[in-house]
Enzyme design. Structure first.
Site, PDB file in Angstrom:
ATOM      1  N   ASN A 290      41.522  38.181  43.559  1.00  0.00           N
ATOM      2  CA  ASN A 290      41.081  38.715  44.270  1.00  0.00           C
ATOM      3  C   ASN A 290      39.228  38.754  44.098  1.00  0.00           C
ATOM      4  O   ASN A 290      39.222  38.165  43.283  1.00  0.00           O
ATOM      5  CB  ASN A 290      41.647  40.450  43.268  1.00  0.00           C
ATOM      6  N   HIS A 291      39.056  39.271  45.104  1.00  0.00           N
ATOM      7  CA  HIS A 291      36.999  39.510  44.938  1.00  0.00           C
ATOM      8  C   HIS A 291      37.504  41.076  44.786  1.00  0.00           C
ATOM      9  O   HIS A 291      38.007  41.661  44.518  1.00  0.00           O
ATOM     10  CB  HIS A 291      36.978  39.283  46.638  1.00  0.00           C
ATOM     11  N   PRO A 292      36.454  40.767  44.218  1.00  0.00           N
ATOM     12  CA  PRO A 292      36.374  42.526  43.344  1.00  0.00           C
ATOM     13  C   PRO A 292      35.841  43.367  44.575  1.00  0.00           C
ATOM     14  O   PRO A 292      34.547  43.263  45.790  1.00  0.00           O
ATOM     15  CB  PRO A 292      34.772  42.115  42.461  1.00  0.00           C
TER      16      PRO A 292
END
Ligand SMILES: CC(C)(COP(=O)(O)OP(=O)(O)OC[C@H]1O[C@@H](n2cnc3c(N)ncnc32)[C@H](O)[C@@H]1OP(=O)(O)O)[C@@H](O)C(=O)NCCC(=O)NCCS
Length: 211
Positions: free
Chosen positions: A80-82
């Site tokens: 996941n990306h933040p």
């Protein structure tokens, strides 16, 4: 029209892992008789003995058991990306690449490492399947082509769809338990060689080696 036939050049494996020259592997471990196909990206993962991948496979932060079959275009643990930052673009943590800082944002990488995927032995992952973060897949399971696995998968079951759901058991619970008790994947190579042809006959195999 010309008939074209190019015979497959037989890939001869050895205890030494075979890694296609187009693949990139970072801080990972591959056991004996493993084979990693073309255009794989593998990051901080373990692939135990005899496990193989086909082409275009991505594996991040995963523990994969012995004798697993991983088809083309599988993605294990797409990270996941933040999402809580102003931007979710990776420049905020891949700072070196963008010449925005001297160091990367290690916190993000540590956060990703917390959600490792765990895969048992003799798991078959079909074409294009995606195994999401933190998922545990039991020994002997089948992941159908195109499945998106978001929850743990029981040993010797078959899951399919988006999100993946149980479609059937591969074997009865009794057989699944016996196979896990036999744990043939831990047999040494000389025993595998000696009993090799017995792998094709489940009933006799269980009678001979099950309790
Ligand atoms: C999962 C799989 C092994 C099941 O095979 P099977 O036991 O012959 O299953 P069936 O074809 O009888 O299908 C059983 C049910 O699951 C569904 N199903 C099968 N494969 C599916 C898939 N990939 N996604 C969603 N549903 C699937 C079928 O539609 C059927 O549903 P129904 O009972 O409502 O009609 C097979 O479909 C599969 O996905 N194999 C992976 C092939 C692959 O990727 N190979 C790469 C080379 S290593």
């Amino acid at each position: 029209m010309n008939f074209i036939h190019q015979p497959n050049k037989e890939k001869i494996l050895s205890p030494e892992p075979l890694v296609h020259h187009t693949s990139h592997i970072t801080n990972s471990y591959a056991g004996n008789w493993t084979s990693i196909g073309p255009y794989n990206e593998i990051v901080e993962s373990k692939l135990d003995d005899y496990t193989y991948t086909m082409d275009d496979v991505t594996i991040n932060y995963a523990e994969i058991g012995k004798y697993c079959s991983i088809a083309s275009h599988v993605c294990i643990n797409p990270v996941n990306h933040p999402m809580d930052r102003v931007t979710q673009h990776h420049m905020t943590y891949r700072r070196i690449s963008y010449r925005l800082a001297e160091t990367d944002d290690e916190e993000i990488f540590s956060w990703r490492r917390l959600n490792r995927v765990t895969i048992g032995h003799d798991v078959w992952i079909g074409h294009g399947a995606i195994i999401m973060k933190g998922v545990k897949i039991g020994t002997g399971a089948v992941i159908a082509s195109g499945a998106v696995v978001t929850k743990d998968v029981e040993p010797y079951t078959i899951v399919a769809g988006v999100p993946a759901k149980l479609i059937k058991d591969r074997f009865s619970r009794e057989i699944a338990d016996k196979l896990q008790q036999i744990a043939w994947w831990n047999w040494p190579r000389n025993i595998i060689e000696e009993r090799f042809y017995e792998f094709n006959d489940l009933e006799t195999f269980l009678k001979k080696y099950g309790q």
